[in-house]
Design a protein around this motif. Structure first.
Motif, short mmCIF file in Angstrom:
data_model
loop_
_atom_site.label_atom_id
_atom_site.label_comp_id
_atom_site.label_asym_id
_atom_site.label_seq_id
_atom_site.Cartn_x
_atom_site.Cartn_y
_atom_site.Cartn_z
N ALA A 53 -32.77 -9.93 19.18
CA ALA A 53 -33.95 -9.09 18.96
C ALA A 53 -35.20 -9.90 18.63
N HIS B 283 -25.58 6.85 13.94
CA HIS B 283 -25.97 7.04 15.34
C HIS B 283 -26.02 5.70 16.08
N ASN C 108 -31.43 1.36 6.71
CA ASN C 108 -31.91 0.19 7.45
C ASN C 108 -33.31 0.60 7.92
N ILE D 205 -24.68 -7.06 19.72
CA ILE D 205 -25.77 -6.22 19.22
C ILE D 205 -26.76 -6.09 20.36
N ASP D 206 -27.22 -4.88 20.59
CA ASP D 206 -28.08 -4.73 21.75
C ASP D 206 -29.14 -3.66 21.52
N LYS D 207 -30.27 -3.85 22.19
CA LYS D 207 -31.32 -2.83 22.15
C LYS D 207 -30.82 -1.53 22.75
N ASN E 284 -27.63 2.71 17.74
CA ASN E 284 -28.89 2.01 17.48
C ASN E 284 -29.46 2.18 16.07
N ALA E 285 -28.63 2.62 15.15
CA ALA E 285 -29.11 2.68 13.76
C ALA E 285 -29.05 1.30 13.12
N GLY E 286 -28.27 0.42 13.76
CA GLY E 286 -28.13 -0.94 13.22
C GLY E 286 -26.76 -1.20 12.62
N LYS E 287 -25.76 -0.38 13.01
CA LYS E 287 -24.41 -0.54 12.45
C LYS E 287 -23.84 -1.93 12.70
N SER E 288 -23.87 -2.33 13.97
CA SER E 288 -23.27 -3.62 14.30
C SER E 288 -24.02 -4.76 13.62
N SER E 289 -25.33 -4.58 13.48
CA SER E 289 -26.12 -5.62 12.80
C SER E 289 -25.72 -5.74 11.34
N LEU F 23 -35.88 -0.18 10.86
CA LEU F 23 -36.02 -0.97 12.08
C LEU F 23 -37.45 -1.26 12.48
N ASN G 65 -31.73 -4.44 4.78
CA ASN G 65 -32.30 -4.83 6.06
C ASN G 65 -31.36 -5.83 6.73
N ALA G 66 -30.71 -5.36 7.79
CA ALA G 66 -29.68 -6.18 8.43
C ALA G 66 -30.23 -7.47 9.01
N HIS G 67 -31.53 -7.51 9.23
CA HIS G 67 -32.13 -8.71 9.82
C HIS G 67 -32.65 -9.69 8.79
N1 LIG Z 1 -36.21 -5.26 13.34
C1 LIG Z 1 -34.94 -4.91 13.09
N2 LIG Z 1 -34.15 -4.55 14.11
C2 LIG Z 1 -32.87 -4.20 13.86
C3 LIG Z 1 -32.35 -4.18 12.54
N3 LIG Z 1 -31.05 -3.78 12.61
C4 LIG Z 1 -30.79 -3.57 13.92
N4 LIG Z 1 -31.87 -3.82 14.68
C5 LIG Z 1 -31.98 -3.72 16.14
O1 LIG Z 1 -31.64 -2.42 16.56
C6 LIG Z 1 -30.88 -2.47 17.76
C7 LIG Z 1 -29.54 -1.79 17.58
O2 LIG Z 1 -28.77 -2.50 16.63
P1 LIG Z 1 -27.19 -2.39 16.59
O3 LIG Z 1 -26.76 -3.15 15.39
O4 LIG Z 1 -26.56 -2.78 17.90
O5 LIG Z 1 -27.03 -0.83 16.34
P2 LIG Z 1 -25.71 0.08 16.49
O6 LIG Z 1 -25.82 0.71 17.83
O7 LIG Z 1 -25.86 1.10 15.39
O8 LIG Z 1 -24.53 -0.79 16.32
C8 LIG Z 1 -30.76 -3.95 18.12
O9 LIG Z 1 -31.77 -4.26 19.04
C9 LIG Z 1 -30.96 -4.62 16.79
O10 LIG Z 1 -31.44 -5.94 16.95
C10 LIG Z 1 -33.23 -4.56 11.46
O11 LIG Z 1 -32.85 -4.59 10.30
N5 LIG Z 1 -34.52 -4.91 11.79
#
Ligand SMILES: Nc1nc2c(ncn2[C@@H]2O[C@H](COP(=O)(O)OP(=O)(O)O)[C@@H](O)[C@H]2O)c(=O)[nH]1
Ligand SMILES: [Mg+2]
Length: 477
Positions: free
Chosen positions: A407, A13, A146, A33-35, A15-20, A148, A173-175
């Motif tokens: 983030a 989905h 992941n 990567i964006d909120k 904002n699941a953190g794919k790009s991260s 978040l 944990n992508a971060h």
């Molecule tokens: N705290 C935290 N935030 C995360 C993590 N992975 C992603 N995020 C945040 O979740 C939001 C969406 O991440 P993004 O990688 O763009 O998700 P995508 O839409 O699935 O590609 C961003 O604000 C990221 O910084 C994580 O492992 N920890």
């Protein structure tokens, strides 16, 4: 069809953190990567290139548009194989499924799937739809949990649902993921399909070779900055008539001291830049309370890093005795009587590190002129402080996940350099290692470094320890 290199499509989905996840795995901190959801609009291929060769490819995707419709269609095919390919053929002309066809294209072409879910959220019906849909593609697949928000109560549910449909389910944990955790994730990829094993193995080998090469480069950078810093001097020649008044002399001294300290700061920054680039960081927010953000000559830095007084006294004597120097290094600031040494009493001019002067001032008198020289560094503690700080910087460069950036301002996480160690790395070395370093430092001051190979080994050991040390992301899950 088996691809020549492993290709992995990252699904999930918004904002699941794919790009991260992709940013962290490919060490690419320039991926958007964006909120806000929907930042990734089209799929993009991110290859990992080592020595000019693509070793693995990740495809970052925006996620499905109509998962329920796809699942229904899949289910209606009744045992047919290659469902992704079949779906594309059946829907190619339908604008409603443009995005979904584009998304399934790499899967139809043989890419494996990594589903990224935010394990801190409740599982919803649409998640189950997606899980089932991906299962029906029959591609090798792994799910990444992941997390978040560090909310753990749904994790078991997720694990149950995912493990029924995926060959492997991993916390990641992508971060926070370190190099070691990235490698572990790739190791797990081997198990999702036998055909993948040799391909992924090759990619892992390339990663490991590349990583040790980068670590070796960092070791060289650190040795070089220590040598350059310890041999560093600044001089200025002044006409006698400019020195008639004492104030003229004082001014030159303090100007020269500013140049000296700035020169040292610059050498440190250059070494940091090399290390940062070496570990492929472009975007880097330094937490305000990090020791790395403080001035090199500040009280905080000097208190937190370097050897303890006791250790310093021990290595100081050893180094002094062994090199036959007449100076007791632990009191160098006071005891160098010759010339115009400025000790702690007038240290304001020469800068202090742990209450000892940083360097001494020499004045060479010639007819009509005087040559002022500050340097090289005399303070015995300073090189230990500098070494600790560049190691701290390296720790950050090596362990800072590339998917973690913007983030951080809103959600300050743990600061790795605090997690790894409080105080100096050099403090934890053996007495012999400290003596070797001290010997190297005192000889490098004279431009003739001794024990260089021993020191290379010591620094290598510290850096290898950093990469292996785990800032354990799972502890937070
Ligand atoms: N705290 C935290 N935030 C995360 C993590 N992975 C992603 N995020 C945040 O979740 C939001 C969406 O991440 P993004 O990688 O763009 O998700 P995508 O839409 O699935 O590609 C961003 O604000 C990221 O910084 C994580 O492992 N920890
Ligand atoms: Mg994205």
């Amino acid at each position: 069809m088996a691809a020549k290199i492993p290709r992995l499509a990252i699904m999930g989905h918004p904002n699941a953190g794919k790009s991260s996840v992709v940013a962290t795995l490919t060490e690419n901190d320039l991926i958007a990567i964006d909120k806000r959801a929907g930042t990734t609009i089209e799929s993009a291929v991110y290859p990992v290139i080592i020595d000019g060769r693509v070793v693995i490819e990740f495809i970052d995707t925006p996620g499905f548009q109509n998962p329920s419709a796809i699942l229904e269609w899949f289910q209606a095919q009744d045992g047919k194989r290659e469902l992704a390919r079949a779906f594309i053929q059946a829907h190619r002309a339908d604008p409603l499924f443009d995005h979904d066809c584009a998304l399934l294209e790499p899967v139809a072409d043989g890419a494996a799937i990594i589903l990224v879910v935010d394990g801190s959220k409740r599982i919803k019906e649409k998640d189950r739809v997606e899980i089932e849909l991906l299962r029906l593609t029959a591609r090798p697949r792994m799910a990444i949990l992941n997390n978040l928000t560090n909310q753990t109560r749904y994790m078991t549910q997720w694990r149950d649902a995912l493990s029924k449909a995926f060959n492997s389910v991993r916390d990641f944990n992508a971060h926070r993921a370190t190099y070691a955790e990235r490698i572990r994730l790739l190791q797990a990829l081997k198990s999702i399909d036998q055909r993948w094993e040799p391909l992924v193995e090759e990619a892992i080998d390339a990663f490991e070779v590349d990583w040790s090469r980068r670590t070796e480069l960092a070791v060289s950078t650190i040795l070089a900055v220590l040598k350059d810093t310890l041999a560093f001097k600044v001089s200025r020649t002044v006409k006698q008539n400019q020195l008639v008044f004492k104030s003229g002399r004082e001014r030159i001294k303090s100007e020269l001291m500013v140049d000296f300290e700035d020169g040292l700061r610059k050498l440190e920054v250059q070494a940091q830049e090399q290390i940062r680039a070496n570990f492929r960081h472009h975007v880097w927010h330094m937490p305000p309370d990090s020791l790395l953000g403080k001035d090199l000559f500040s009280e905080e830095v000097n208190q937190a890093l370097g050897l303890s007084k006791r250790q310093l006294a021990l290595v100081g004597m050893a180094a002094g005795a062994a090199s036959g120097a007449t100076i007791d290094l632990t009191t160098a600031g006071h005891s160098l009587g010759a010339g115009a040494l400025i000790g702690a009493a007038t240290g304001g001019v020469l800068g202090l590190v742990g209450s000892k002067a940083l360097a001494k001032l020499d004045i060479d008198r010639a007819p009509g002129t005087q040559r002022f020289t500050i340097g090289p560094v005399q303070n015995p503690r300073f090189p230990f402080v500098l070494l600790d700080r560049i190691v701290l910087y390296s720790a950050r460069a090596m362990n800072w996940a590339h998917g973690r950036k913007a983030a951080d301002e809103e959600a300050p996480d743990k600061i790795p350099d605090k997690d790894i160690r409080r105080g100096g790395f050099t403090e934890a070395l053996s007495a012999q290692q400290q003596r070797d370093l001290a010997r190297f430092f005192s000889s490098a001051r004279k431009g003739k470094p001794e024990r260089e190979e021993e020191c290379r080994e010591i620094i290598r050991g510290i850096l290898h320890g950093l990469a292996a040390s785990e800032i354990d992301s799972r502890a937070d899950l």
